[in-house]
Design a protein around this motif. Structure first.
Motif, short mmCIF file in Angstrom:
data_model
loop_
_atom_site.label_atom_id
_atom_site.label_comp_id
_atom_site.label_asym_id
_atom_site.label_seq_id
_atom_site.Cartn_x
_atom_site.Cartn_y
_atom_site.Cartn_z
N ASN A 178 32.98 -2.14 13.12
CA ASN A 178 32.73 -2.77 14.42
C ASN A 178 31.35 -3.42 14.42
O ASN A 178 30.40 -2.85 13.91
CB ASN A 178 32.79 -1.74 15.54
CG ASN A 178 34.12 -1.01 15.59
OD1 ASN A 178 35.14 -1.58 15.24
ND2 ASN A 178 34.10 0.24 16.01
N VAL A 179 31.27 -4.59 15.01
CA VAL A 179 29.98 -5.28 15.11
C VAL A 179 29.70 -5.53 16.59
O VAL A 179 30.60 -5.48 17.43
CB VAL A 179 30.00 -6.62 14.35
CG1 VAL A 179 30.22 -6.39 12.88
CG2 VAL A 179 31.07 -7.56 14.90
N PRO A 180 28.42 -5.74 16.97
CA PRO A 180 28.08 -6.00 18.37
C PRO A 180 28.91 -7.15 18.93
O PRO A 180 29.12 -8.18 18.28
CB PRO A 180 26.59 -6.37 18.31
CG PRO A 180 26.09 -5.65 17.09
CD PRO A 180 27.22 -5.68 16.10
N GLY A 181 29.41 -6.96 20.15
CA GLY A 181 30.26 -7.96 20.76
C GLY A 181 31.72 -7.59 20.73
O GLY A 181 32.57 -8.29 21.28
N GLY A 182 32.04 -6.46 20.06
CA GLY A 182 33.42 -5.98 20.03
C GLY A 182 34.27 -6.55 18.93
O GLY A 182 35.47 -6.25 18.85
N GLU A 183 33.71 -7.38 18.05
CA GLU A 183 34.50 -7.96 16.97
C GLU A 183 34.67 -6.94 15.85
O GLU A 183 33.81 -6.09 15.62
CB GLU A 183 33.80 -9.22 16.43
CG GLU A 183 34.69 -10.06 15.52
CD GLU A 183 34.06 -11.39 15.15
OE1 GLU A 183 34.73 -12.21 14.51
OE2 GLU A 183 32.89 -11.60 15.51
N PRO A 485 28.09 10.86 16.48
CA PRO A 485 28.66 9.53 16.76
C PRO A 485 28.49 8.56 15.59
O PRO A 485 29.39 7.76 15.32
CB PRO A 485 27.86 9.07 17.99
CG PRO A 485 27.39 10.32 18.63
CD PRO A 485 27.11 11.26 17.50
N LEU A 486 27.35 8.62 14.91
CA LEU A 486 27.14 7.74 13.76
C LEU A 486 28.11 8.07 12.64
O LEU A 486 28.52 7.19 11.88
CB LEU A 486 25.71 7.87 13.25
CG LEU A 486 24.58 7.46 14.20
CD1 LEU A 486 23.24 7.65 13.53
CD2 LEU A 486 24.76 6.01 14.65
N MET A 487 28.49 9.34 12.51
CA MET A 487 29.37 9.75 11.43
C MET A 487 30.80 9.30 11.66
O MET A 487 31.48 8.85 10.74
CB MET A 487 29.34 11.28 11.28
CG MET A 487 30.19 11.80 10.14
SD MET A 487 30.12 13.59 9.97
CE MET A 487 31.01 14.09 11.44
N VAL A 488 31.29 9.39 12.90
CA VAL A 488 32.70 9.11 13.16
C VAL A 488 32.97 7.64 13.45
O VAL A 488 34.08 7.16 13.21
CB VAL A 488 33.21 9.97 14.33
CG1 VAL A 488 33.11 11.44 13.99
CG2 VAL A 488 32.44 9.68 15.62
N LEU A 489 31.97 6.92 13.94
CA LEU A 489 32.18 5.50 14.22
C LEU A 489 32.07 4.69 12.93
O LEU A 489 31.26 5.01 12.06
CB LEU A 489 31.15 4.99 15.23
CG LEU A 489 31.26 5.57 16.65
CD1 LEU A 489 30.12 5.07 17.52
CD2 LEU A 489 32.60 5.20 17.27
N PRO A 490 32.89 3.63 12.78
CA PRO A 490 32.84 2.80 11.57
C PRO A 490 31.64 1.88 11.58
O PRO A 490 31.75 0.68 11.82
CB PRO A 490 34.16 2.02 11.64
CG PRO A 490 34.47 1.92 13.09
CD PRO A 490 33.95 3.18 13.71
#
Length: 528
Positions: A178-183, A485-490
């Motif tokens: 995931n990148v900022p902006g939801g893309e 959160p950093l571990m589980v989020l891509p």
């Protein structure tokens, strides 16, 4: 025996150190590794593994390519479409937009999906055109946006992973970032490989189609019908056989073989057919009785007739008894490519490689990163040792403290080697963070025990140690919660940093801090 019972935490630490040394240095101990310290698959990660250890390295420490690109597509969401309408809607939307049905996907309402969605995965279709196509057929989408659905993103990861696994890039990995902006970007990492090797596989969606083309329309016009799909195939292999040459051998699923044979009979192939000339762009320019046409990514591989023996086998049931379909190719390279694409499946959507935000790293530069990282770690250890010595000025306290902190790092390295987790610079930053937090906790233990006066009995020691350990446990819980959160989020490299830090904290709280307490107890009580 009583001494072992009292110092069981130290024994546990020694056992874990031995296990870590085994995982790090004994060839073939981590699952999937061979005697030379690489992986059994012989892929890029095998080449990036150190000859001295079983550690694997990512592209930042071994060189290679990381490619990040968005998925091509637009999606209409909030479409009230049921499963029984999905196939017809795909065809209708494709006709309205003038695209192939393979570029349209309908996600109907289901138990897992409260609202339906329609995706178009081709570049030259706009949001307005998709909305107009749906509204013209009675569907009112809530929103139309760039991107694809979560299901398609997951299918992309699985298909690309399978393509990489079955190709020469078997050591590569793929994930959604995931990148900022939801893309959402597809991130592919191929250690010790060139970008061209990766792009060659990803540039093609791997769409293999088998058509029957025969005169059956109005006024003798030709009809092109897809007669065999990937879902109807069981086993796929390529080989060079005498009298046939290179070909892909497809075993048709038993429950689909009769229907396929009957379809060929209905198309008039039961007595065989001569193909003559075939024109894929304008099938009405085709000549002959009929053709079996094989395409890869829209390009014709072969167009051939049907021998009387094969046609007869469709009619008399022999094909259904031994349902092996032979797809002839123009050489071994083409046969292997078709086999790979059939095995892995076609990509649900193309990647927009023009927006690739990845990078390549030369192996020589990666080796310098590795050496500098080792130097940084050694400097960190020396600085920590110096600070601890200035704080206590007692060798018998400082040496066990530094040794315990290093043992924590060694156990963490053993864990990484055992699970074959490729190390990058972010992971090494996690190791340095583990050293810092580990020594902080050991200082808390030493201060609580040594700075409150003489320790006269083991009971007094345990009371002070428990008080210190509560502080350490609370700090560890806070760190784990902050890093989770950093571990589980891509989030790419940040996830690796969080994983190393959390595992290091758990090793410290469960093993090394209690063991240091036992070591310090022996030192303090021996002094009295």
């Amino acid at each position: 025996m009583s001494a072992l019972r009292e110092n069981w935490r130290i024994v546990a630490l020694v056992v874990l150190l031995v296990a870590s040394a085994t995982a790090l240095f004994v060839p073939g101990v981590p699952p999937g590794t061979s005697a030379d310290g690489g992986t059994d698959a012989g892929g890029p990660e095998a080449e990036s593994a150190s000859q001295l250890t079983n550690l694997n390295y990512g592209i930042q420490l071994s060189g290679g390519t990381r490619l990040r690109a968005p998925i091509v597509g637009i999606t209409a969401e909030g479409v009230d479409v049921q499963a029984t309408e999905a196939t017809q809607l795909e065809q209708t939307v494709a006709d309205e937009l003038g695209v192939d049905t393979i570029d349209v996907r309908v996600r109907p309402i289901s138990n897992d999906r409260q609202t339906g969605a329609v995706e178009v995965v081709i570049e030259n279709v706009t949001q307005q055109e998709l909305r107009a196509a749906l509204e013209a057929n009675g569907y009112q989408p809530d929103t139309v946006r760039d991107g694809v659905t979560r299901e398609t993103r997951q299918e992309m990861v699985e298909t690309i992973d399978e393509k990489l696994r079955t190709s020469a890039l078997s050591g590569a990995s793929v994930q959604i970032v995931n990148v900022p902006g939801g893309e959402h970007f597809v991130s592919i990492t191929a250690p010790d490989r060139d970008r061209e090797d990766l792009v060659d596989i990803l540039n093609e969606r791997g769409v293999v189609k088998i058509y029957a083309v025969y005169p059956g329309g109005e006024n003798g016009s030709y009809v092109r019908e897809e007669v065999l799909q990937r879902s109807q195939m069981d086993d796929i292999s390529s080989a060079n056989r005498e009298g046939i040459g290179w070909a892909v051998y497809i075993t048709v699923r038993q429950d689909a073989a009769d229907a396929f044979a009957q379809r060929m009979v209905d198309a008039g192939f039961d007595d065989g057919a001569s193909c003559g000339n075939y024109n894929h762009s304008d099938i009405q320019q085709t000549t002959g009785d009929g053709c079996l046409v094989h395409t890869l990514n829209g390009e014709v591989v072969t167009a051939r007739g049907v021998t009387p023996d094969l046609g007869g086998s469709f009619a008399n049931g022999e094909f259904a008894n031994d349902p092996v379909y032979v797809m002839q190719t123009n050489g071994s390279e083409q046969a292997n490519e078709i086999e790979l694409n059939l095995e892995a499946g076609q990509l649900p959507a193309p990647l927009d490689l023009s927006e690739d935000s990845g990078a390549s790293l030369d192996p020589a530069l990666a080796e310098r990163f590795k050496q500098n990282s080792l130097l940084t770690g050694l400097i960190a250890v020396l600085m920590v040792s110096l600070v601890v010595y200035v704080r206590y000025q007692r060798v018998e306290v400082v040496v066990p403290m530094v040794a315990t902190a290093l043992s924590e790092v060694f156990i963490l390295l053993g864990f990484v080697a055992f699970v074959q987790y490729p190390l990058n610079l972010s992971h090494l930053a996690g190791f340095i963070a583990v050293i810092g937090t580990g020594v902080d906790d050991l200082i808390i233990i030493a201060d609580e025990i040594l700075q409150q006066g003489k320790v006269e009995t083991g009971r007094v020691f345990q009371s002070r140690f428990r008080k210190a350990f509560w502080v350490i446990g609370a700090a560890a819980a806070t760190t784990i919660m902050a890093m989770s959160p950093l571990m589980v989020l891509p989030l790419g490299d940040l996830s690796g940093f969080a994983i190393i830090t959390i595992v290091g904290v758990l090793i410290g709280v469960l093993v090394t801090r209690p063991a240091y307490g036992d070591i310090l107890r022996n030192l303090v009580l021996d002094e009295d």
